[in-house]
Scaffold this motif. Structure first.
Motif, mmCIF file in Angstrom:
data_model
loop_
_atom_site.group_PDB
_atom_site.id
_atom_site.type_symbol
_atom_site.label_atom_id
_atom_site.label_comp_id
_atom_site.label_asym_id
_atom_site.label_seq_id
_atom_site.Cartn_x
_atom_site.Cartn_y
_atom_site.Cartn_z
ATOM 1 N N VAL A 52 -4.561 0.372 7.077
ATOM 2 C CA VAL A 52 -3.916 0.169 5.875
ATOM 3 C C VAL A 52 -4.900 -0.240 4.876
ATOM 4 O O VAL A 52 -4.352 0.144 3.610
ATOM 5 C CB VAL A 52 -3.015 -1.090 6.376
ATOM 6 C CG1 VAL A 52 -2.331 -1.716 5.157
ATOM 7 C CG2 VAL A 52 -1.767 -0.712 7.349
ATOM 8 N N ILE A 81 -0.981 5.006 6.584
ATOM 9 C CA ILE A 81 -0.580 3.792 6.511
ATOM 10 C C ILE A 81 0.915 3.458 7.450
ATOM 11 O O ILE A 81 0.882 2.656 7.934
ATOM 12 C CB ILE A 81 0.103 3.503 5.044
ATOM 13 C CG1 ILE A 81 -1.185 3.294 4.062
ATOM 14 C CG2 ILE A 81 1.084 2.468 4.646
ATOM 15 C CD1 ILE A 81 -0.896 3.619 2.617
ATOM 16 N N GLU A 87 0.893 -1.332 -0.025
ATOM 17 C CA GLU A 87 0.104 0.032 0.099
ATOM 18 C C GLU A 87 0.652 1.289 0.188
ATOM 19 O O GLU A 87 0.568 2.372 -0.709
ATOM 20 C CB GLU A 87 -0.774 0.102 1.124
ATOM 21 C CG GLU A 87 -2.023 -1.221 1.235
ATOM 22 C CD GLU A 87 -3.030 -0.922 0.028
ATOM 23 O OE1 GLU A 87 -3.252 0.408 -0.259
ATOM 24 O OE2 GLU A 87 -3.361 -1.869 -0.948
#
Length: 130
Positions: free
Chosen positions: A99, A77, A49
């Motif tokens: 996330v 994140i 990510e």
């Protein structure tokens, strides 16, 4: 400041309760391996990510835009990665929701509202470059 102290007292208590509950259900060693496995899976997801958000920010900067949304997603994140690396089930649940791209807009909304409130109160000063 008081909420930080409360958080430092409540979160470990919740985590200890979660460890005891899971050990009763699946056993001590299985609980230990589950915590290690969730950390490793979380690390893999965070890397993926973060790479995606970094690419989005790069493309926005190359087109002359400010990557504000990508910056806030990067902060989410990062916070999710920190929570996933800390041992525990409660922090893992919150970390995974930070996330995952489907649940991240929920947190992004609250971060934007918090920043907006701080700017209105005059606690965050912005400078314009001409």
């Amino acid at each position: 400041m008081i909420w930080i102290l409360l958080l430092l007292a409540v979160v470990p208590a919740i985590e200890i309760y979660g460890f005891i509950l899971m050990s009763d259900w699946i056993g001590g060693w299985n609980t230990f391996f589950f915590v290690i496995l969730s950390g490793l899976i979380g690390l893999i997801i965070v890397r993926h990510e973060a790479t995606q958000v970094f690419k989005d920010a790069q493309s926005q900067m190359q087109s002359g835009q400010v990557p504000g949304r990508a910056f806030i997603e990067g902060v989410c994140i990062f916070a999710g990665g920190v929570l996933l690396l800390s041992p525990g089930f409660f922090t893992d649940i919150v970390g995974f929701t930070l996330v995952f791209p489907l649940t991240r807009p929920f947190y992004r909304h609250f971060v934007l509202k918090w920043i907006e409130k701080k700017m209105k109160d005059g606690k965050i000063i912005t400078f314009r470059r001409f």
